[in-house]
Structures are given as structure tokens and as C-alpha cells.
Scaffold this active site. Structure first.
Site, PDB file in Angstrom:
ATOM      1  N   LYS A 145       0.804  -1.214   0.000  1.00  0.00           N
ATOM      2  CA  LYS A 145       0.000   0.000   0.000  1.00  0.00           C
ATOM      3  C   LYS A 145       0.842   1.272   0.000  1.00  0.00           C
ATOM      4  O   LYS A 145       0.481   2.266  -0.623  1.00  0.00           O
ATOM      5  CB  LYS A 145      -0.937  -0.005   1.199  1.00  0.00           C
ATOM      6  CG  LYS A 145      -2.051  -1.038   1.131  1.00  0.00           C
ATOM      7  CD  LYS A 145      -2.991  -0.889   2.308  1.00  0.00           C
ATOM      8  CE  LYS A 145      -4.176  -1.833   2.206  1.00  0.00           C
ATOM      9  NZ  LYS A 145      -3.799  -3.234   2.320  1.00  0.00           N
ATOM     10  N   GLU A 200      -2.831   6.141   8.599  1.00  0.00           N
ATOM     11  CA  GLU A 200      -3.509   7.165   7.810  1.00  0.00           C
ATOM     12  C   GLU A 200      -4.550   7.896   8.641  1.00  0.00           C
ATOM     13  O   GLU A 200      -5.064   7.368   9.632  1.00  0.00           O
ATOM     14  CB  GLU A 200      -4.217   6.534   6.598  1.00  0.00           C
ATOM     15  CG  GLU A 200      -3.295   5.980   5.552  1.00  0.00           C
ATOM     16  CD  GLU A 200      -4.054   5.432   4.371  1.00  0.00           C
ATOM     17  OE1 GLU A 200      -3.436   5.323   3.303  1.00  0.00           O
ATOM     18  OE2 GLU A 200      -5.254   5.101   4.504  1.00  0.00           O
ATOM     19  N   HIS A 258     -14.237  -3.409   9.081  1.00  0.00           N
ATOM     20  CA  HIS A 258     -13.586  -3.125   7.796  1.00  0.00           C
ATOM     21  C   HIS A 258     -13.790  -4.230   6.769  1.00  0.00           C
ATOM     22  O   HIS A 258     -13.081  -4.284   5.771  1.00  0.00           O
ATOM     23  CB  HIS A 258     -12.083  -2.864   7.997  1.00  0.00           C
ATOM     24  CG  HIS A 258     -11.806  -1.799   9.011  1.00  0.00           C
ATOM     25  ND1 HIS A 258     -12.122  -0.478   8.817  1.00  0.00           N
ATOM     26  CD2 HIS A 258     -11.248  -1.866  10.255  1.00  0.00           C
ATOM     27  CE1 HIS A 258     -11.768   0.221   9.876  1.00  0.00           C
ATOM     28  NE2 HIS A 258     -11.249  -0.594  10.762  1.00  0.00           N
ATOM     29  N   ARG A 293      -6.882  -8.274  -8.509  1.00  0.00           N
ATOM     30  CA  ARG A 293      -7.582  -9.550  -8.676  1.00  0.00           C
ATOM     31  C   ARG A 293      -9.061  -9.277  -8.874  1.00  0.00           C
ATOM     32  O   ARG A 293      -9.510  -8.132  -8.823  1.00  0.00           O
ATOM     33  CB  ARG A 293      -7.396 -10.411  -7.422  1.00  0.00           C
ATOM     34  CG  ARG A 293      -7.819  -9.677  -6.137  1.00  0.00           C
ATOM     35  CD  ARG A 293      -7.727 -10.555  -4.920  1.00  0.00           C
ATOM     36  NE  ARG A 293      -7.851  -9.822  -3.679  1.00  0.00           N
ATOM     37  CZ  ARG A 293      -8.997  -9.448  -3.114  1.00  0.00           C
ATOM     38  NH1 ARG A 293     -10.134  -9.730  -3.719  1.00  0.00           N
ATOM     39  NH2 ARG A 293      -9.024  -8.807  -1.963  1.00  0.00           N
TER      40      ARG A 293
END
Length: 657
Positions: free
Chosen positions: A116, A200, A235, A297
């Protein structure tokens, strides 16, 4: 086009790939673990190879064994599905080295988007907005805690190599950061083999919107519009839909162009998803969305895109992997109606969504216009603790959002699952929730509405208890009557089951187990008809249609309004000494692996303190102390496999005041 494909995955996605490949005339090869020997996808495939024990690290994540199975079967291509090895660059490289087509992007694209932190830096250079935060390489806890302080709480800790909500923790204050970081790193290491994380800013009132992209090897890249995946818990996505409610043409164009640029920046080929977070406090605006990550994917929620575009994404994957050119351009694509998908899981919403395991005693889905079911299991199959607990995806399509939601709600209401606890009732309540229906939702919607959605501990369904006990007693009476009939041709007054007695109405207490807990119902025979009362509910023979029943070897499951109630005869001699609980025991909430123990005998603990962590179905579950006290015993070591209900830690008896 190649002539054979090996599916390096399991469950519903393996079944989906096999169906599409077969329709295209391809030979299909399955690989499976010992636990999946009798699975539906294994039965469907033309050929199957066993590759190891149940744990994924010893089977589905074994690159060498999968490549060996492909070579021995003569497979010309490997489709990785999603999860497992689907985003492992080394797997794509191993396929190339073996001369086998990898149905997915090149290894270079997987590497570029797989981490990421690197992906965010890459897309930022391409002009795609990213979420503010620390995406660097330093991982010492004190440094990361300082960065979180500088970013400003709330923050989100995210696994660098992760996805699917694993290795992800929201932190609202600095005191919680250390424990959240430790848990996220451990979960990331277990799931992805990489403990690194980034930190973040957590976007308030966020909407999770992702764009499906597709590219061929000839430089053509398009987007297939967006999906809204904002209904999440821990999440992890629960309900997804396409298109996104409230999406404007201007924002769709901006997001689509950003997604295409992200794919172009890494030389992408095949199906991929670019995920964005949008600040929805002032509605969806083209200047208030940020890149989160790219999943290299196919996604679990791809059926909603298929429904609104009319495309078969798996077939497109196979054709692009064979070198074909995309048969359309961006201007050829359009949206048709609205589609919604619900993920039906083996989990218990009334117990904090703990995964549930066991045999599927009954399983059936409705056939109705606009309804599609993707599943990898059938009645009689076992839901094990080794893999994701998804039972099925229920997808509804209609000319508009309201129709699609109505169809999904009706389909969930007619879905029958008996065995492991499921989220069926929760999904239907979510589908019908006024806030969701009106479009007033974000990623925190579920957590804010758990009570209204029925995801809180509730007492037994008394009507279901009465119906279940009635069914058990009727079965015993029927067996008794059949036995008497076989012994004599002549009736006997002692064979009567009408409860007749000379004085007054006959009433009798009848002990049963309800979901494993002992209770009693009351039997009565008003006017000669058996009536069973549980609490304030009474069931008679004529009420049998009020529930749906599934028989187990030692009881009956009653299904009503999406809830399950297991009713069994109580056997006073069947005492489970292993799981006998004095009230001071901390037990395993589900079958799984004990990955950490934080206390030892003699330690003093506070109420709510973390004592241990059990990992099951790819997720961690913290066990906390029910009260302050002293640890008397620790009965299992980290690394041990534990059964549901097994005692792990015992507290010393509380001192009497």
C-alpha cells in the site's frame, strides 16, 4: 485460447470459475486440502488434486504443490480466484517460469500495487489523490505512535500487504495505539506473511467506493463503473451495490479516469479494482475522494458489476489471459438498472459476530426473478474453522435501487440455513433499514445501528422453543404408537397419548436444551390435544406451519425470521466435564488457534483486560477478563488449536465481601 485451467482456490469462487470455464469448453482442474476432499467444487471439476492438510499455509498457499498439480494434470493456465495466492507476485512468477498462463496481471503490477505504501506513492505521481498519512518504511512502535499523533486522531492502522479488513485497526486515542498496532501487525503477519503497516488519517463520514477496471495486453484500459461497499463491519464488506447511491456523472467520470490512470501507471492486465474513500459529509463531490489501494484480482462483489453491465468478468479474465483484445471500448459500456449483493456468513450477530462452525443440516435458496445465488456448499457440508465463513452471496438485480433492495430482502426472507448460526436475519434488517434505504449511510452505519439491526444478545425465541419441543415430543409419540401397533393388532387404552386423567387438566414439566442451555417447557392436553408452552408462547399441532424445521442427530433446529433455535432432549446423565464452567473460566468462543496468551498464574488482572487472543477464519478475537481478580490457571499454550467452549484461563474465586 488455452484448453484447460487449474483453479488455485476453493469455495464459491472455485465453483463460479468452473461453471464459466466449462461453458467455454475448457477442462477444469481443482486443487484441494484434506478438509475439502468432498467439497462441491471438487465434485464439479473434471479432475482434482489433494495438496495438503486443512490449514491454508499447508495447502492453498503452497506454490510448489499447486504448480506440481498443474504440470501433472497438463493445465495450461491457472486462475487464482481471490484471496490466497491471487495477489502474490511470486506465484505469478512461478507460473511464468513453469510455462503456465497466470490468469491475472503481470507480476510487476502485483508488486507495484501489492504494498500500500508504494502504491500510494506511485498513483500520487500519476495525479491520483491519496489519503494523508505516514506511508514510509520505519516500523518501530514509538515512531509510528508519534506519526499518529502528528496526523491527528482518529487514525487507521493498515497492513502494507493486506486487504479484506485484516491487519486493520481504527484508533481513536493515543492510549489505544500500542495494543492496536501490535494486534494489526500480528494479524498482518499471519494473513500475508508481512507485519508492516502504514498509518492514515481516518476520514469522518466515509463512503467506500471502488471502481472495476479491466485491461488487455494490447494497451486498452477501461472502467466498468463503480460499486459502493460502505456497509462494513470490522472493515469487512457486508452489502455491496452498483451503481453507488448519490453518484453524480461528474464524480463518476473523475473516479473512473483516476482508476484507469492508476491501472495504466503499472502496466495492468486483467480484472482489477481501484478502491477510494470519499468524504461524504457534504455529499459525493469530485474533489473529496482519495485513493486507498488497488486489488490486483477479481473481487468478491464482482457479481453486482456483472448484473449492471451484462458482462461475464470471469470469461473476460480468461480471454484476456489468452491474449485476446477487449471486445469493447469505454464508450460502448453503459449501466443497466441496479444490483445489490449480501454476504451470507456462518457467524452469530447476537454474539459479536463470532464465526460459527458445524454441519449444514439444511440449506436452500429461493428461485425468483432478478435473484442470483453464488455458493460453494450444499446441505450436509461442514463449515470448518480453517477458511472464510462465507456460505453464499445473494445477489438481486432490478430496474432501480428500490426494486433491487425489495428483491434482496424477499430472497433473504426465503433463505433456509440450519446448522451454524448465520447473519441471515441481520442482513435482511440491514437491507430494510430506513437509513440505508434513503442513502443516508457511511462505513460506520452498522456500528451505529447494531441494536436496531438485531445484532445484540437476545433471549430465545419462545415460539420457536415451543415448536421445537412439540416436534420432538410428537416424533417420540409417533415412534411409540408405531411400536405398539407392530406388537398387537388390537388397541390398548394404555397406548393413548391424549393426556386423559380423571381429575382436572393434566400438566407436566418437560426438560429440554435450548441452544445448549437447560430449560423446561410445560405440556398440557386441553381437549385431548397436546399443547407445549415455553414462557409466554404456546404451540399446538396446528401451529407446525409457523416454523421451518431441520433434523439433527440429537435434536431439531427451528428457523423463524432468519433466526435458528436448536431444541434437544435434556439428558441428565450427559454432563460435559471438559467444558464444565465454574463461572470464573474464560473459554474459547469458537474453534480456532490460540495465538497469544498475555497472563500467567498469579497475575492480577483488571476487568476488561486482554488475557489471550484466539484466531479463527482469518480474524483475531480478544478474550478479556470478566472481572478483576487473580489468574489461577492457564490451561493452554499459544499455538494450540482449541475447541469452542474449551476452558483456557481460570480466575481464582472472587473473595466474598
Amino acid at each position: 485460447m488455452f484448453s484447460s485451467v487449474l483453479i488455485a482456490n476453493r469455495g464459491e469462487i472455485a465453483c463460479r470459475i468452473i461453471r464459466t470455464a466449462r461453458r467455454m469448453g475448457l477442462r477444469t482442474i481443482a486443487v484441494h486440502s484434506e478438509a475439502d476432499r468432498n467439497a462441491l467444487f471438487v465434485e464439479m471439476a473434471d479432475e482434482a488434486h489433494e495438496i495438503g492438510p486443512p490449514p491454508p499455509r499447508e495447502s492453498y498457499l503452497q506454490v510448489d504443490r499447486i504448480i506440481a498439480a498443474a504440470k501433472s494434470s497438463g493445465a495450461e493456465a491457472i486462475h487464482p480466484g481471490y484471496g490466497f495466492l491471487s495477489e502474490r507476485a511470486e506465484f505469478a512468477e512461478a507460473c511464468a517460469a513453469a510455462g503456465i498462463v497466470f490468469v491475472g496481471p503481470p507480476a510487476s503490477a502485483i508488486k507495484a500495487m501489492g504494498l500500500k505504501d508504494a502504491a500510494k506513492a506511485l498513483v500520487a505521481q500519476a495525479g491520483v489523490p491519496v489519503v494523508p498519512g505516514y506511508h514510509g518504511s520505519r516500523q518501530d512502535p514509538e515512531f509510528l505512535r508519534q506519526k499518529a499523533y502528528e496526523i491527528g486522531y482518529p487514525v487507521l492502522i493498515k497492513a502494507v500487504a493486506g486487504g479484506g479488513g485484516k491487519g486493520m485497526r481504527r484508533v481513536d486515542k493515543q492510549l489505544e495505539f500500542e495494543a492496536a498496532l501490535e494486534s494489526a501487525q500480528r494479524e498482518a503477519a499471519n494473513a500475508f506473511g508481512d507485519p508492516r503497516v502504514l498509518v492514515e488519517k481516518y476520514i469522518l463520514s466515509p463512503r467506500h467506493i471502488e471502481v472495476q477496471v479491466f485491461a488487455d495486453a494490447h494497451g486498452n484500459v477501461v472502467h466498468l463503473f463503480e460499486r459502493d461497499c460502505s456497509l462494513q463491519r470490522r472493515h469487512q464488506k457486508v452489502i455491496e451495490e452498483a451503481p453507488a447511491p448519490g453518484m453524480t456523472a461528474e464524480m463518476r467520470d473523475a473516479m473512473g479516469r483516476a482508476a484507469v490512470e492508476a491501472a495504466r501507471s503499472v502496466g495492468y492486465v486483467g480484472a482489477g479494482t481501484v478502491e477510494f474513500i470519499a468524504d461524504a459529509r457534504q455529499g459525493l463531490r469530485p474533489d473529496r475522494f482519495f485513493f486507498m489501494e488497488m486489488n490486483t484480482r477479481l473481487q468478491v462483489e464482482h457479481p453486482v458489476t456483472e448484473a449492471v453491465t451484462g458482462l461475464d468478468l470471469v470469461e473476460l479474465q480468461l480471454r484476456v489471459a489468452a491474449g485476446e483484445t477487449l471486445p469493447f471500448g469505454q464508450d460502448d459500456l453503459s449501466l443497466d438498472g441496479h444490483a445489490v449483493e449480501a454476504r451470507l456468513y456462518a457467524e452469530d450477530p447476537e454474539r459479536s459476530f463470532l464465526p460459527s462452525t458445524g454441519r449444514l443440516w439444511a440449506l436452500s435458496f429461493p428461485e425468483a426473478p432478478g435473484i442470483r445465488i453464488d455458493t460453494g456448499v450444499r446441505a450436509g457440508d461442514e463449515v470448518t474453522p480453517f477458511y472464510d465463513p462465507m456460505i453464499a452471496k445473494v445477489i438481486a438485480h432490478g430496474p432501480d435501487r428500490g426494486t433491487a433492495l425489495d428483491r434482496l430482502s424477499a430472497a433473504l426472507g426465503r433463505t433456509i440455513v440450519a446448522g451454524p448460526k448465520t447473519n441471515t436475519a441481520f442482513l435482511r434488517a440491514l437491507c430494510d433499514a430506513p437509513g440505508f434505504r434513503s442513502g443516508a449511510f457511511d462505513t460506520g452505519f452498522i456500528d451505529r445501528n447494531l441494536d436496531a439491526l438485531g445484532a445484540v444478545e437476545r433471549g430465545p425465541d419462545e415460539k420457536a422453543v415451543a415448536l421445537g419441543a412439540l416436534r420432538l415430543i410428537q416424533e417420540e409419540l409417533d415412534d411409540l404408537a408405531a411400536s405398539h401397533a407392530s406388537r398387537s393388532e388390537h388397541g390398548s387404552p394404555w397406548d393413548a397419548s391424549d393426556g386423559f386423567q380423571l381429575v382436572g387438566e393434566r400438566r407436566q414439566a418437560f426438560p429440554i436444551l435450548v441452544d445448549g442451555a437447560r430449560t423446561e417447557v410445560t405440556l398440557a392436553w386441553p381437549k385431548g390435544e397436546l399443547a407445549v408452552t415455553a414462557g409466554g408462547a404456546t404451540a399446538r399441532a396446528r401451529d407446525a406451519e409457523a416454523g421451518v424445521f431441520a433434523r439433527t442427530p440429537d435434536g431439531v433446529v427451528v428457523l423463524a425470521d432468519g433466526r435458528q433455535t436448536l431444541v434437544q432432549r435434556y439428558d441428565p446423565f450427559a454432563v460435559d466435564l471438559e467444558h464444565l464452567d465454574s463461572g470464573d473460566s474464560i473459554t474459547a468462543p469458537m474453534h480456532g488457534k490460540l495465538v497469544a496468551v498475555f497472563v500467567a498464574p498469579g497475575d492480577q488482572v483488571e476487568k476488561g483486560q486482554r488475557l489471550a487472543i484466539v484466531e479463527a477464519m482469518k480474524m483475531e478475537h480478544a478474550l478479556v477478563s470478566p472481572r478483576a481478580g487473580e489468574v489461577a490457571e492457564v490451561l493452554a499454550e499459544a499455538g494450540a488449536q482449541v475447541a469452542e467452549g474449551a476452558r483456557l484461563i481460570v480466575l481464582a474465586p472472587a473473595a466474598e465481601s
